[in-house]
Write a protein that holds these residues in place. Sequence first.
Motif, short mmCIF file in Angstrom:
data_model
loop_
_atom_site.label_atom_id
_atom_site.label_comp_id
_atom_site.label_asym_id
_atom_site.label_seq_id
_atom_site.Cartn_x
_atom_site.Cartn_y
_atom_site.Cartn_z
N MET A 262 5.15 -2.19 5.25
CA MET A 262 5.90 -0.98 5.10
C MET A 262 6.26 -0.84 3.63
O MET A 262 6.46 -1.82 2.92
N ARG A 263 6.35 0.40 3.18
CA ARG A 263 6.66 0.66 1.79
C ARG A 263 7.63 1.83 1.70
O ARG A 263 7.53 2.78 2.47
N LEU A 264 8.59 1.73 0.79
CA LEU A 264 9.51 2.84 0.52
C LEU A 264 8.90 3.75 -0.53
O LEU A 264 8.29 3.28 -1.49
N TRP A 265 9.10 5.06 -0.36
CA TRP A 265 8.56 6.05 -1.31
C TRP A 265 9.67 6.98 -1.76
O TRP A 265 10.58 7.30 -0.99
N ASP A 266 9.59 7.41 -3.00
CA ASP A 266 10.49 8.42 -3.52
C ASP A 266 9.88 9.78 -3.17
O ASP A 266 8.79 10.10 -3.66
N PRO A 267 10.55 10.58 -2.33
CA PRO A 267 9.95 11.84 -1.92
C PRO A 267 9.86 12.88 -3.03
O PRO A 267 9.03 13.78 -2.96
N VAL A 268 10.67 12.75 -4.06
CA VAL A 268 10.65 13.70 -5.16
C VAL A 268 9.46 13.43 -6.08
O VAL A 268 8.69 14.33 -6.41
N THR A 269 9.32 12.17 -6.49
CA THR A 269 8.25 11.82 -7.43
C THR A 269 6.95 11.43 -6.72
O THR A 269 5.92 11.29 -7.37
N GLU B 211 4.11 -4.65 14.28
CA GLU B 211 4.48 -3.70 15.32
C GLU B 211 5.88 -3.12 15.09
O GLU B 211 6.76 -3.23 15.92
N LEU B 212 6.06 -2.50 13.96
CA LEU B 212 7.34 -1.89 13.61
C LEU B 212 7.70 -0.82 14.62
O LEU B 212 6.88 0.03 14.96
N VAL B 213 8.94 -0.86 15.12
CA VAL B 213 9.39 0.06 16.16
C VAL B 213 10.36 1.10 15.61
O VAL B 213 10.28 2.27 15.96
N LEU C 58 21.09 -0.90 2.34
CA LEU C 58 20.36 -1.77 3.26
C LEU C 58 19.46 -0.93 4.15
O LEU C 58 19.78 0.20 4.51
N LEU C 59 18.33 -1.53 4.51
CA LEU C 59 17.41 -0.93 5.46
C LEU C 59 17.24 -1.93 6.60
O LEU C 59 16.98 -3.10 6.36
N ALA C 60 17.44 -1.48 7.83
CA ALA C 60 17.22 -2.33 9.00
C ALA C 60 15.89 -1.93 9.62
O ALA C 60 15.60 -0.75 9.79
N THR C 61 15.05 -2.94 9.94
CA THR C 61 13.80 -2.68 10.63
C THR C 61 13.80 -3.47 11.94
O THR C 61 14.35 -4.56 12.02
N ILE C 62 13.17 -2.88 12.95
CA ILE C 62 13.06 -3.52 14.25
C ILE C 62 11.58 -3.58 14.60
O ILE C 62 10.86 -2.58 14.48
N SER C 63 11.14 -4.77 15.03
CA SER C 63 9.73 -4.92 15.40
C SER C 63 9.63 -5.76 16.67
O SER C 63 10.57 -6.45 17.06
N HIS C 64 8.46 -5.66 17.32
CA HIS C 64 8.17 -6.50 18.48
C HIS C 64 7.74 -7.86 18.00
O HIS C 64 7.24 -8.02 16.89
N ASP C 65 7.87 -8.83 18.89
CA ASP C 65 7.45 -10.20 18.60
C ASP C 65 5.94 -10.22 18.35
O ASP C 65 5.18 -9.59 19.08
N GLU C 66 5.52 -10.97 17.32
CA GLU C 66 4.11 -11.05 16.94
C GLU C 66 3.20 -11.52 18.07
O GLU C 66 2.13 -10.99 18.29
N ASP D 119 12.01 -9.21 23.53
CA ASP D 119 13.06 -8.99 22.55
C ASP D 119 12.43 -8.71 21.20
O ASP D 119 11.43 -9.31 20.83
N GLY D 120 13.03 -7.81 20.44
CA GLY D 120 12.52 -7.49 19.11
C GLY D 120 13.17 -8.34 18.04
O GLY D 120 14.08 -9.13 18.29
#
Length: 60
Positions: free
Chosen positions: A1-8, A21-23, A33-41, A47-48
């Motif tokens: 996953m990558r964060l992007w600047d929507p303006v630039t 498997e990001l949910v 802070l950014l929280a991410t939830i994913s399924h078990d590999e 449980d995620g």
Amino acid sequence: MRLWDPVTRTPVGQPLTGQSELVAVAFSPDRTLLATISHDENGLDDDGTVQLWAVPADAG
């Protein structure tokens, strides 16, 4: 996953790795802070995994 600047339209910081498997994603109210939830590999656990990431200061 990558964060992007929507303006630039440019990436911010390094890619966030380590989850499959990001949910869902959610920012904290102060956007530090950014929280991410994913399924078990291995797919054996319903449980995620929740992971917290520090948002780069240059993310606006």
